[in-house]
Scaffold this motif. Structure first.
Motif, PDB file in Angstrom:
ATOM      1  N   LEU A  39       0.868  -1.173   0.000  1.00  0.00           N
ATOM      2  CA  LEU A  39       0.000   0.000   0.000  1.00  0.00           C
ATOM      3  C   LEU A  39       0.906   1.225   0.000  1.00  0.00           C
ATOM      4  O   LEU A  39       1.672   1.439   0.938  1.00  0.00           O
ATOM      5  CB  LEU A  39      -0.900  -0.001   1.248  1.00  0.00           C
ATOM      6  CG  LEU A  39      -1.792   1.209   1.453  1.00  0.00           C
ATOM      7  CD1 LEU A  39      -2.825   1.317   0.325  1.00  0.00           C
ATOM      8  CD2 LEU A  39      -2.486   1.120   2.807  1.00  0.00           C
ATOM      9  N   TYR A  59       0.051   7.336  -5.506  1.00  0.00           N
ATOM     10  CA  TYR A  59      -0.232   6.676  -4.243  1.00  0.00           C
ATOM     11  C   TYR A  59      -1.568   5.951  -4.294  1.00  0.00           C
ATOM     12  O   TYR A  59      -2.481   6.343  -5.005  1.00  0.00           O
ATOM     13  CB  TYR A  59      -0.269   7.701  -3.102  1.00  0.00           C
ATOM     14  CG  TYR A  59       0.983   8.528  -2.988  1.00  0.00           C
ATOM     15  CD1 TYR A  59       2.190   7.953  -2.615  1.00  0.00           C
ATOM     16  CD2 TYR A  59       0.959   9.892  -3.266  1.00  0.00           C
ATOM     17  CE1 TYR A  59       3.343   8.709  -2.505  1.00  0.00           C
ATOM     18  CE2 TYR A  59       2.107  10.663  -3.151  1.00  0.00           C
ATOM     19  CZ  TYR A  59       3.289  10.062  -2.773  1.00  0.00           C
ATOM     20  OH  TYR A  59       4.425  10.809  -2.671  1.00  0.00           O
ATOM     21  N   ASP A  60      -1.683   4.909  -3.490  1.00  0.00           N
ATOM     22  CA  ASP A  60      -2.967   4.236  -3.300  1.00  0.00           C
ATOM     23  C   ASP A  60      -3.865   5.072  -2.395  1.00  0.00           C
ATOM     24  O   ASP A  60      -5.089   5.049  -2.508  1.00  0.00           O
ATOM     25  CB  ASP A  60      -2.759   2.856  -2.674  1.00  0.00           C
ATOM     26  CG  ASP A  60      -1.922   1.946  -3.551  1.00  0.00           C
ATOM     27  OD1 ASP A  60      -2.211   1.853  -4.759  1.00  0.00           O
ATOM     28  OD2 ASP A  60      -0.973   1.331  -3.030  1.00  0.00           O
ATOM     29  N   TYR A  65      -7.100  -0.185   4.065  1.00  0.00           N
ATOM     30  CA  TYR A  65      -6.529  -1.526   3.886  1.00  0.00           C
ATOM     31  C   TYR A  65      -7.522  -2.573   4.286  1.00  0.00           C
ATOM     32  O   TYR A  65      -7.722  -3.569   3.731  1.00  0.00           O
ATOM     33  CB  TYR A  65      -5.226  -1.650   4.684  1.00  0.00           C
ATOM     34  CG  TYR A  65      -4.389  -2.814   4.241  1.00  0.00           C
ATOM     35  CD1 TYR A  65      -3.757  -2.780   3.015  1.00  0.00           C
ATOM     36  CD2 TYR A  65      -4.261  -3.950   5.029  1.00  0.00           C
ATOM     37  CE1 TYR A  65      -2.984  -3.851   2.593  1.00  0.00           C
ATOM     38  CE2 TYR A  65      -3.500  -5.018   4.603  1.00  0.00           C
ATOM     39  CZ  TYR A  65      -2.867  -4.967   3.389  1.00  0.00           C
ATOM     40  OH  TYR A  65      -2.111  -6.013   2.962  1.00  0.00           O
TER      41      TYR A  65
END
Length: 124
Positions: A63, A102-103, A124
């Motif tokens: 992540l 970025y996630d 997440y």
């Protein structure tokens, strides 16, 4: 011993920092192989670093979290802490924020550390 020529900063960085980054990434992989959850604080400043990181850790969930803050706020924090080299945040800003895929992003000017952590956990 006197050097016989000057080296470009990029050449020095490749010679010194690429092997250091490689060992750093290998250590992350080792911890991951051991079943540990790993949080990595690093700067991905170019495609090579991103590709090396991603290739080595492609078997693990990754992540990418962008921890964002304005240049002005970073400068203010640097000065208020009293234990930082003044001007370092300003001089490194473009390098630190050169990668922007970025996630998830968290802005530390808008969110507390706890809120940033909660945002990561929720994502997440």
């Amino acid at each position: 011993m006197e050097p016989t020529r000057e080296l470009d900063d990029q050449v020095v960085a490749e010679i010194l920092f690429d092997p250091i980054a490689s060992v750093y990434y290998a250590t992350i992989k080792l911890f991951s192989e051991m079943g540990l959850n790993v949080i990595v604080d690093t700067v991905i400043e170019n495609d090579k670093r991103f590709n090396d990181f991603h290739e080595l850790l492609s078997d693990f969930p990754i992540l990418f979290v962008g921890v964002l803050c304005s240049k002005e706020e970073l400068t203010r924090r640097e000065q208020s802490r009293g234990d930082r080299l003044i001007g370092l945040a300003h001089s490194q800003f473009e390098k630190v924020y050169s990668y922007n895929e970025y996630d998830l992003e968290v802005n530390t000017e808008e969110l507390s550390p706890t809120e940033c952590a909660e945002k990561n956990i929720e994502f997440y």
